[in-house]
Design an enzyme around this catalytic site. Structure first.
Site, PDB file in Angstrom:
ATOM      1  N   TRP A  91       0.684  -1.162   0.001  1.00 50.68           N
ATOM      2  CA  TRP A  91       0.033   0.046  -0.220  1.00 50.68           C
ATOM      3  C   TRP A  91       0.776   1.173   0.358  1.00 50.68           C
ATOM      4  CZ3 TRP A  91      -4.621  -1.284  -1.997  1.00 50.68           C
ATOM      5  CH2 TRP A  91      -4.783  -2.097  -1.394  1.00 50.68           C
ATOM      6  N   ASP A 102      -1.058   7.368   6.225  1.00 51.29           N
ATOM      7  CA  ASP A 102      -2.494   6.472   6.150  1.00 51.29           C
ATOM      8  C   ASP A 102      -2.267   5.386   7.162  1.00 51.29           C
ATOM      9  OD1 ASP A 102      -3.918   4.045   5.620  1.00 51.29           O
ATOM     10  OD2 ASP A 102      -2.935   3.083   3.241  1.00 51.29           O
ATOM     11  N   LYS A 153     -11.661  -1.600   9.322  1.00 47.49           N
ATOM     12  CA  LYS A 153     -10.730  -2.256  10.042  1.00 47.49           C
ATOM     13  C   LYS A 153     -10.636  -1.787  11.301  1.00 47.49           C
ATOM     14  CE  LYS A 153      -7.294  -2.310   6.086  1.00 47.49           C
ATOM     15  NZ  LYS A 153      -7.154  -3.168   5.474  1.00 47.49           N
TER      16      LYS A 153
END
Length: 361
Positions: free
Chosen positions: A103, A172, A196
């Site tokens: 990511w 992030d 999440k």
């Protein structure tokens, strides 16, 4: 209730049972309105109270001062990979990125696609991302330094954020926000997909410091400017109302039932310790991550063969332990121990792993 599974999904992930029960109880008549939250107007005082409560609870939990704004967007963290450089890059200053995995590399690639001057400050790619880079220097001329605080696929986590002087950190935090205590003051912007640790899929939380708003170019499309959502209190267009409502309930659970991030961190450390201690005590399962950089949220492990890994995942599902298959890009197995995953669930997983190893070693 005995039919509920233990969920180790990487996202959408487990939600706290009291939150699910509250959603069930309020679904047909939300707080006396005679409507479901799914039917309440986003322009109503009823919904605005939910929105404002979620923002206020998040600020209290993270101990954010008045310099920080909380807004609710759509498009997931993936849209933020582009919005960050569009809004925060500065002429004549490179945008710094630390590449710690799948990511993180996607985030820096979006900045490159936009034609921004991107500087990869550090990377652990050459070592297959099994650790967090250390002992790197940060150019004081950077527009910002972007980090992925927890790497869900590789199972690594920043346990200490780098000191970068006056360079704003951007992170992030999709997979570990609200899992632990940290100092937010060095961060110019934090973003997190909710699915999440915060709530369901469909909403993305962005926390932006006031001074970052001054950077936003005037020629950006309206819906791609952070200032649009700050100025409209996230109500420029119809927001993902149901998802924000669930986020508010999760934040209430964290604040009032768990008792804040100090308590949540202690629980998360306990869960991770149970699983890592077992992994380190035997040789049937292996964890490839450097111990000091292991994630509390995503525990990755391998079995002796891909065939055994497939068998493990299938038999775990039969035992109502779901979501243990590793990401398709790396294979293996992974247990995501997000906030809503209980100590009981982790112990049940370890018990299953012990029995599976005994039968298949």
């Amino acid at each position: 209730m005995e039919e509920r599974a233990y969920t180790f999904n990487p996202g959408p992930a487990a939600l706290p049972l009291p939150v699910l029960e509250r959603i069930r109880d309020e679904m047909l008549n939300f707080r006396g309105t005679g409507m479901s939250i799914l039917e309440v107007s986003h322009r109503s005082r009823t919904f605005e109270d939910v929105l404002n409560d979620a923002a206020a609870r998040l600020k209290r939990l993270l101990k954010l001062d008045n310099r920080f704004h909380v807004v609710f967007l759509q498009g997931g963290a993936s849209l933020q990979f582009a919005m960050v450089p569009m809004n925060l890059a500065l002429e004549g200053k490179p945008a710094g990125y630390v590449d710690t995995g799948y990511w993180a590399s996607k985030a820096l690639k979006e900045a490159q696609i936009l034609g921004k001057d991107v500087q990869v400050v550090a990377s652990s790619k050459a070592q297959n991302y099994i650790h967090i880079p250390k002992n790197f220097t940060v150019d004081e001329n950077l527009a910002y330094l972007h980090l992925t605080s927890n790497n869900t696929i590789e199972g690594t986590q920043w346990h200490h954020f780098p000191r970068v002087g006056n360079v704003p950190l951007v992170s992030d935090m999709s997979s570990d926000i609200l899992s632990r205590v940290f100092d937010p003051s060095p961060f110019g912007l934090i973003y997190a997909g909710a699915q999440k640790n915060l709530g369901p899929a469909g909403v993305t939380v962005v926390i932006i410091r006031e001074d970052m708003l001054e950077r936003i170019p005037k020629n950006l499309p309206t819906m791609l400017r952070y200032s649009t959502f700050v100025e409209s209190n996230s109500l420029y267009n119809t927001p993902p109302c149901f998802a924000i409502y669930v986020v508010d309930l999760v934040l209430e659970w964290l604040e009032e039932t768990v008792g804040g991030l100090e308590n949540m961190e202690a629980i998360n450390r306990k869960k991770a310790k149970i699983l890592y201690d077992y992994l380190d005590s035997q040789d049937f399962y292996t964890c490839p991550v450097v111990p000091e950089d292991r994630s509390m949220m995503n525990v990755v492990f391998r079995l002796p063969s891909p065939e055994l890994e497939d068998k493990f995942v299938k038999e775990a599902e039969k035992a109502r332990l779901v979501g243990l298959k590793g990401h398709r890009s790396v294979g293996g197995c992974r247990a995501s121990l997000y906030n809503a995953v209980t100590v009981e669930a982790v112990q049940a997983l370890v018990d299953f792993m012990q029995e599976f190893a005994r039968k298949n070693a």
